[in-house]
Design an enzyme around this catalytic site. Structure first.
Site, PDB file in Angstrom:
ATOM      1  N   LEU A   1     -67.240  34.236   0.253  1.00  0.00           N
ATOM      2  CA  LEU A   1     -67.034  35.594   0.110  1.00  0.00           C
ATOM      3  C   LEU A   1     -68.211  35.468  -1.730  1.00  0.00           C
ATOM      4  O   LEU A   1     -68.089  34.354  -2.162  1.00  0.00           O
ATOM      5  CB  LEU A   1     -66.032  35.684  -0.530  1.00  0.00           C
ATOM      6  CG  LEU A   1     -65.963  37.338  -1.126  1.00  0.00           C
ATOM      7  CD1 LEU A   1     -66.385  38.626  -0.511  1.00  0.00           C
ATOM      8  CD2 LEU A   1     -64.563  37.400  -1.884  1.00  0.00           C
TER       9      LEU A   1
ATOM     10  N   HIS B   1     -55.567  46.078 -19.782  1.00  0.00           N
ATOM     11  CA  HIS B   1     -57.173  45.470 -19.476  1.00  0.00           C
ATOM     12  C   HIS B   1     -56.109  44.114 -18.777  1.00  0.00           C
ATOM     13  O   HIS B   1     -56.979  43.168 -17.770  1.00  0.00           O
ATOM     14  CB  HIS B   1     -57.476  45.072 -19.855  1.00  0.00           C
ATOM     15  CG  HIS B   1     -58.735  46.348 -20.667  1.00  0.00           C
ATOM     16  ND1 HIS B   1     -58.762  47.223 -19.542  1.00  0.00           N
ATOM     17  CD2 HIS B   1     -58.127  46.970 -22.040  1.00  0.00           C
ATOM     18  CE1 HIS B   1     -59.080  48.130 -20.565  1.00  0.00           C
ATOM     19  NE2 HIS B   1     -59.621  48.334 -21.879  1.00  0.00           N
TER      20      HIS B   1
ATOM     21  N   ASP C   1     -60.375  51.452 -12.302  1.00  0.00           N
ATOM     22  CA  ASP C   1     -60.345  52.129 -13.553  1.00  0.00           C
ATOM     23  C   ASP C   1     -58.723  52.313 -13.688  1.00  0.00           C
ATOM     24  O   ASP C   1     -57.698  52.782 -12.631  1.00  0.00           O
ATOM     25  CB  ASP C   1     -60.707  53.515 -13.281  1.00  0.00           C
ATOM     26  CG  ASP C   1     -61.280  54.500 -14.016  1.00  0.00           C
ATOM     27  OD1 ASP C   1     -60.895  53.771 -15.636  1.00  0.00           O
ATOM     28  OD2 ASP C   1     -61.397  55.450 -13.653  1.00  0.00           O
TER      29      ASP C   1
HETATM   30  C1  IPE Z   1     -65.938  53.164 -15.368  1.00  0.00           C
HETATM   31  O1  IPE Z   1     -64.670  53.556 -16.064  1.00  0.00           O
HETATM   32  C2  IPE Z   1     -66.179  51.780 -15.843  1.00  0.00           C
HETATM   33  C3  IPE Z   1     -65.601  50.189 -15.353  1.00  0.00           C
HETATM   34  C4  IPE Z   1     -64.519  50.221 -14.502  1.00  0.00           C
HETATM   35  C5  IPE Z   1     -65.978  49.316 -15.502  1.00  0.00           C
HETATM   36  P1  IPE Z   1     -64.668  54.569 -17.244  1.00  0.00           P
HETATM   37  O2  IPE Z   1     -63.342  54.421 -17.367  1.00  0.00           O
HETATM   38  O3  IPE Z   1     -65.373  53.481 -17.707  1.00  0.00           O
HETATM   39  O4  IPE Z   1     -65.152  55.583 -16.521  1.00  0.00           O
HETATM   40  P2  IPE Z   1     -65.065  57.451 -16.790  1.00  0.00           P
HETATM   41  O5  IPE Z   1     -65.339  57.353 -18.492  1.00  0.00           O
HETATM   42  O6  IPE Z   1     -64.030  57.584 -16.303  1.00  0.00           O
HETATM   43  O7  IPE Z   1     -66.442  57.428 -15.879  1.00  0.00           O
HETATM   44  C1  IPE Z   2     -60.780  50.352 -16.287  1.00  0.00           C
HETATM   45  O1  IPE Z   2     -60.052  50.696 -17.175  1.00  0.00           O
HETATM   46  C2  IPE Z   2     -61.612  49.011 -17.176  1.00  0.00           C
HETATM   47  C3  IPE Z   2     -62.751  49.297 -17.863  1.00  0.00           C
HETATM   48  C4  IPE Z   2     -63.269  50.725 -17.743  1.00  0.00           C
HETATM   49  C5  IPE Z   2     -63.181  47.763 -18.361  1.00  0.00           C
HETATM   50  P1  IPE Z   2     -59.729  51.419 -18.280  1.00  0.00           P
HETATM   51  O2  IPE Z   2     -59.917  51.382 -19.824  1.00  0.00           O
HETATM   52  O3  IPE Z   2     -61.000  52.702 -17.848  1.00  0.00           O
HETATM   53  O4  IPE Z   2     -58.810  52.986 -18.026  1.00  0.00           O
HETATM   54  P2  IPE Z   2     -58.518  54.378 -18.433  1.00  0.00           P
HETATM   55  O5  IPE Z   2     -59.514  55.142 -17.543  1.00  0.00           O
HETATM   56  O6  IPE Z   2     -58.730  54.796 -19.652  1.00  0.00           O
HETATM   57  O7  IPE Z   2     -56.929  54.577 -17.880  1.00  0.00           O
HETATM   58 MG    MG Z   3     -61.499  54.968 -17.274  1.00  0.00          MG
END
Ligand code: IPE
Ligand code: IPE
Ligand code: MG
Length: 248
Positions: free
Chosen positions: A136, A42, A25
């Site tokens: 792995l 990303h 995240d």
């Molecule tokens: C969780 O992250 C999903 C992934 C890392 C793929 P999100 O950014 O989508 O989760 P929330 O919205 O903060 O709970």
């Molecule tokens: C995690 O990073 C990647 C996915 C959920 C696909 P985020 O896109 O959720 O990044 P933040 O949480 O908005 O910083």
């Molecule tokens: Mg996120």
């Protein structure tokens, strides 16, 4: 300490988590800090994936599960979803050969029917290409939601009861677990979430029942080899009780 010293310490300590799961995240925030679009974050996150897969393998982890795209992430803006899918295809193209050479078996876990045909084909190609690799196991959780996984398991058992091949009384934890998407893998020993958020976001709700949690304040693109090693070292200091009282 350098990452190689951390790895050395892990080996001295002995018990390595068999299964590590990661909620990757913070890509969006990482990009925002740099005044760039979320897609930029990303893309940067891909380098962390590469580093962490290699580090997990070096540490002797058996299974690594990466939460790459949740069932709720489909509700993000179309442009971001498209960019994420394109990155997934890029990851497959770039890493396929290398992963096989390193003995990494890749599996895609989630509701893959919702993916476009091109993304699905790309995933299938890496799964086929790396099948049988043994160093792995890498689970990529894509279009994955734990509630959906549990509901589908219940539905499958209900079908069998309706067919008359199963009695309701025969349904126990073991049988239920076998219907889940991660059947066959040990439950995660260690769950890592980056970017400081203290929630599960619909990830592996069944399998995480007794998993040790580790939250890193780092945003995913800043998380690398040495941070995975630090998390494993932290895990090695924990006392797991599984609800019991330990002697002594
Ligand atoms: C969780 O992250 C999903 C992934 C890392 C793929 P999100 O950014 O989508 O989760 P929330 O919205 O903060 O709970
Ligand atoms: C995690 O990073 C990647 C996915 C959920 C696909 P985020 O896109 O959720 O990044 P933040 O949480 O908005 O910083
Ligand atoms: Mg996120």
């Amino acid at each position: 300490m350098s990452s190689e010293q951390l790895l050395q310490q892990i080996r001295v300590n002995g018990t390595v988590p068999r299964h590590v799961a990661i909620i990757m995240d913070g890509n969006g925030r990482w990009a925002r800090q740099r005044n760039r679009p979320r897609e930029f974050g990303h893309r940067a996150g891909m380098a962390s994936v590469r580093a962490v897969v290699e580090a997990a393998s070096d540490a002797g982890v058996e299974v690594l599960t990466l939460y790459a795209f949740s069932s709720e992430n489909w509700h993000r803006p179309h442009t971001e979803v498209t960019a994420l899918m394109a990155l997934l295809e890029l990851y497959v193209r770039k890493e396929r050969r290398d992963l096989k050479e390193k003995g990494v078996e890749v599996r895609a876990v989630g509701d893959l029917h919702r993916l476009g045909p091109r993304t699905r084909a790309a995933l299938q190609s890496i799964v086929d290409h790396t099948r049988g690799c043994e160093r792995l196991k890498l689970n990529l959780a894509i279009s994955y939601g734990a509630r959906d996984e549990i509901v589908n398991a219940a539905r499958r058992l209900a079908e069998r009861v309706r067919e008359g091949t199963l009695m309701p009384g025969e349904i126990d934890e073991e049988l239920f677990q076998k219907q889940l998407l991660f059947a066959g893998d040990p439950d995660p020993d260690l769950l890592i979430r980056t970017s400081g958020e203290l929630r599960l976001s619909n990830f592996m709700l069944w399998q995480l029942a007794y998993t040790e949690m580790y939250v890193s304040e780092l945003l995913w693109p800043d998380f690398g080899r040495e941070h995975l090693f630090s998390a494993i070292l932290d895990f090695q200091r924990r006392e797991r009780r599984f609800g019991r009282v330990l002697a002594g």
